[in-house]
Write a protein that holds these residues in place. Structure first.
Motif, PDB file in Angstrom:
ATOM      1  N   THR A  75       0.828  -1.211   0.000  1.00 26.41           N
ATOM      2  CA  THR A  75       0.000   0.000   0.000  1.00 26.41           C
ATOM      3  C   THR A  75       0.864   1.262   0.000  1.00 26.41           C
ATOM      4  OG1 THR A  75      -0.199  -0.127   2.399  1.00 26.41           O
ATOM      5  CG2 THR A  75      -1.995  -1.078   1.103  1.00 26.41           C
ATOM      6  N   ALA A  76       2.107   1.171   0.521  1.00 31.51           N
ATOM      7  CA  ALA A  76       3.012   2.331   0.468  1.00 31.51           C
ATOM      8  C   ALA A  76       3.320   2.676  -0.990  1.00 31.51           C
ATOM      9  CB  ALA A  76       4.297   2.031   1.241  1.00 31.51           C
ATOM     10  N   LEU A  77       3.481   1.645  -1.828  1.00 27.78           N
ATOM     11  CA  LEU A  77       3.700   1.872  -3.264  1.00 27.78           C
ATOM     12  C   LEU A  77       2.465   2.534  -3.882  1.00 27.78           C
ATOM     13  CD1 LEU A  77       5.263   1.385  -5.981  1.00 27.78           C
ATOM     14  CD2 LEU A  77       4.085  -0.825  -6.094  1.00 27.78           C
ATOM     15  N   HIS A  78       1.272   2.057  -3.504  1.00 26.92           N
ATOM     16  CA  HIS A  78       0.044   2.623  -4.077  1.00 26.92           C
ATOM     17  C   HIS A  78      -0.136   4.085  -3.678  1.00 26.92           C
ATOM     18  CE1 HIS A  78      -1.616  -1.768  -4.331  1.00 26.92           C
ATOM     19  NE2 HIS A  78      -0.524  -1.576  -5.035  1.00 26.92           N
ATOM     20  N   THR A  79       0.213   4.397  -2.431  1.00 27.37           N
ATOM     21  CA  THR A  79       0.151   5.791  -1.981  1.00 27.37           C
ATOM     22  C   THR A  79       1.130   6.650  -2.772  1.00 27.37           C
ATOM     23  OG1 THR A  79      -0.493   5.081   0.226  1.00 27.37           O
ATOM     24  CG2 THR A  79       0.373   7.316   0.027  1.00 27.37           C
TER      25      THR A  79
END
Ligand code: QAP
Ligand code: CO
Length: 170
Positions: free
Chosen positions: A25-29
């Motif tokens: 999710t850090a990548l998606h953010t």
């Protein structure tokens, strides 16, 4: 969030970005922040290093016929590899990291690439014209290359002269 852009001649733009290994999710953010940052600055393409993240991530969002950009059109390209490139095209390029300078650059007219999407799933894409140019411009960023590096010696001198002049007035 809108992130700060890294501008020429910042040395971070010269490094080699490393492959993404974790698709969390850090990548998606980061992808969403990159898109917000690109649109806020009226860009059509952005590589992660342009917001200070040295990962092999790029996004492209070309305007449609009505000249508008639609968020759902945004291409998210992670760990790209060029499989094929052919033909030649001249395009007047700019770059969010080199504001206010535009010049014609020669690129491949058509490219085929493999990459990962935001979930780490493998994808392939064939591109021509502006999309092909945008992909090559952004992949260059992953390798520490700027479009001004691809100018002829004469035009490179013109760029450096304009850059020095603008630095004095800014
Ligand atoms: C890369 O460039 C590109 O100087 C993306 O004042 C270039 O989004 C892809 C921009 C050419 C395809 C063809 C530049 C915005 C945006 C500026 C950009 C500026 C404001 C550049
Ligand atoms: Co650029």
């Amino acid at each position: 969030a809108i992130l700060d852009l890294v501008h020429y001649p910042d040395k971070r733009l010269r490094g080699l970005s490393t492959e993404v290994e974790v698709f969390d999710t850090a990548l998606h953010t980061l992808l969403e922040d990159m898109q917000e940052t690109m649109l806020a600055n009226k860009g059509i393409g952005l590589a992660a290093i342009q917001v200070g993240v040295a990962k092999r991530i790029l996004i492209i969002n070309l305007p449609r016929q009505d000249e508008q950009q639609y968020p759902e059109d945004c291409l998210e390209i992670i760990n790209p590899t060029l499989l094929h490139a052919e033909g030649q095209i001249l395009w007047r390029e700019g770059c969010l990291s080199v504001p206010e300078f535009y010049e014609e650059i020669q690129r491949f007219a058509r490219v085929k690439l493999a990459y990962c999407d935001r979930y780490g799933d493998p994808q392939e894409l064939q591109a021509s014209d502006l999309l092909s140019v945008a992909i090559q411009h952004e992949i260059d960023h992953l390798n520490g290359i700027l479009f001004v590096d691809r100018l002829s010696m004469l035009k490179r001198k013109k760029f450096e002269k304009e850059f020095r002049k603008n630095s004095k007035s800014a």
